[in-house]
Design a protein around this motif. Sequence first.
Motif, PDB file in Angstrom:
ATOM      1  N   GLY A 124       0.946  -1.115   0.051  1.00 49.02           N
ATOM      2  CA  GLY A 124      -0.003   0.276   0.086  1.00 49.02           C
ATOM      3  C   GLY A 124       0.692   1.337   0.053  1.00 49.02           C
ATOM      4  N   LEU A 125       0.213   2.435   0.638  1.00 51.71           N
ATOM      5  CA  LEU A 125       0.924   3.779   0.550  1.00 51.71           C
ATOM      6  C   LEU A 125       2.342   3.649   1.304  1.00 51.71           C
ATOM      7  CD1 LEU A 125       0.877   6.540  -0.254  1.00 51.71           C
ATOM      8  CD2 LEU A 125      -0.644   7.001   1.951  1.00 51.71           C
ATOM      9  N   ARG A 220      -1.495   8.910  -6.035  1.00 51.45           N
ATOM     10  CA  ARG A 220      -2.804   8.820  -5.598  1.00 51.45           C
ATOM     11  C   ARG A 220      -3.766   9.085  -6.537  1.00 51.45           C
ATOM     12  NH1 ARG A 220      -5.260   6.059  -2.256  1.00 51.45           N
ATOM     13  NH2 ARG A 220      -3.791   6.354  -0.616  1.00 51.45           N
ATOM     14  N   GLU A 224      -4.574   4.738  -8.331  1.00 53.73           N
ATOM     15  CA  GLU A 224      -4.896   4.641  -6.964  1.00 53.73           C
ATOM     16  C   GLU A 224      -5.188   3.066  -6.742  1.00 53.73           C
ATOM     17  OE1 GLU A 224      -8.694   5.698  -4.182  1.00 53.73           O
ATOM     18  OE2 GLU A 224      -8.514   6.512  -6.315  1.00 53.73           O
ATOM     19  N   ARG A 225      -5.537   2.500  -7.869  1.00 52.60           N
ATOM     20  CA  ARG A 225      -5.946   0.979  -7.655  1.00 52.60           C
ATOM     21  C   ARG A 225      -4.473   0.359  -7.426  1.00 52.60           C
ATOM     22  NH1 ARG A 225      -9.675  -2.087 -11.850  1.00 52.60           N
ATOM     23  NH2 ARG A 225     -10.889  -0.273 -10.991  1.00 52.60           N
ATOM     24  N   ASP A 228      -3.036   1.146  -3.751  1.00 46.08           N
ATOM     25  CA  ASP A 228      -3.616   0.357  -2.612  1.00 46.08           C
ATOM     26  C   ASP A 228      -2.954  -1.060  -2.184  1.00 46.08           C
ATOM     27  OD1 ASP A 228      -5.056   2.529  -2.137  1.00 46.08           O
ATOM     28  OD2 ASP A 228      -6.855   1.877  -3.198  1.00 46.08           O
ATOM     29  N   ALA A 229      -2.402  -1.529  -3.454  1.00 48.04           N
ATOM     30  CA  ALA A 229      -1.848  -3.253  -3.090  1.00 48.04           C
ATOM     31  C   ALA A 229      -0.398  -2.933  -3.636  1.00 48.04           C
ATOM     32  CB  ALA A 229      -2.711  -3.943  -4.112  1.00 48.04           C
TER      33      ALA A 229
END
Length: 441
Positions: A124-125, A220, A224-225, A228-229
């Motif tokens: 993630g981030l 971001r 984004e998708r 996130d992973a």
Amino acid sequence: MTTSAQSRIALLCTRNALSGLLIFATLCMALLDTFDLANLTEPATLTAWAFVALEFGRLTSKQRLPIYLLLGAGVVFATWSWFAGVPLHPLDLLGEHLKLAMLLAAVNFIRLSTQLQSNTGNPGLGSFLTTLGGMHLLSSVANFSSMLLVGEQLKRKQTLSPLSSMILARGFSLAVLWSPFLSILPLTLEQVPGTQLYNILPFTLGLSLFGLAYTLLDARFRHERELDAYQGYPMTSGTLLLPLTLIVAILIVSALQPDLPTVGVVALMALLTPLLLLTLKQGPGEAAQRFGSHIVERLADTRGEISLFLSAGFLAAAVKACLSAGLFSLPFTYTSPGVAVFVLWTITILAHMGIHQFALVAIFAGMLADVTTAPTQMAIAYIVATSASMSGSLFSGVNFILQARFNCSGRGILRTNLPYTLVMLLAATVLIYMMHYLGIH
């Protein structure tokens, strides 16, 4: 293994050893000369160009083309000035960028003590941020090696995702803005009269932080998708200790001894720090053995950058000879924010058309040296143009690595980085005008 294959390997090892010894001799003599301990400019110039001559055949066609163009243009300008009666000294022309060759050779030793280790982390981030930050700091001393080391950990199915390519390209190019161990900052300090490290760093560090923040927002909102992973490669504190130590040491020395030549201090630390770390970890015998092996086996890997910089220096010196003789004149007699911004955008556009950004900086800095009245503004223009070209131009070393080593498409690189390039150029443009209105020249 056949006899012919063994002969080729033996010949390659012999050439590597001779080339490594030549450029190491250049490094040592140039260091002594830089600190005014001996006058060794001419022998160092000879060994540097002997290294280029020996290694030229091992350059790729893409590497040789800009060198041919630089040398050819340099010969034209030098001949023009000679016919006009300008007294020329060949070794002076050939040694214009000798100290940068010294720096490139010294920085190559940092890989001796560069180790890549990862922390475990959640996808993630957080993983994206720590990987980007680690890549950025590692790049500040490890040069292009950082892209290869980190890229191998990030690639999936023999290529890189958009976020991973963003981390490599921008993590590296943003380090170019402020790291004295990468080429453009020392080149600027050497070629632009009146520049000081501490006058430049606050602005380039600010632009670097701006670029990192923009990269986070870019990830971001545009990816984004994937973000996130995202499973990156967060680096341990041990991996980042060397770059942090080297950068802090340079800043301390520059603050305490501002009269010392920055390029010499950086080269000396890049040379001695890995040797010291190896000695502490493995003992003096093993350290000396690895140090010597690096000289005769790996130091010749600097052939591409050193050949390019020396050739660009030759052209810059020839252009300056023509200017000093009055064979042509510039359209202005001093530098202003308008000149700095024009140079910023012109270098970036020409680099995107295939002209090497370092050669462009050498040419512009050489032509404008005598009329530079706002050195800090001009330094910002040169440094930001180089950084933006490295991440954005398909002809840069950064994007050659992404395309050739990690199978990234040129279209994908442009789609990922073109908006970022424009934003960085606009930010630098605003900064240069703000500096002018604040009286910072």
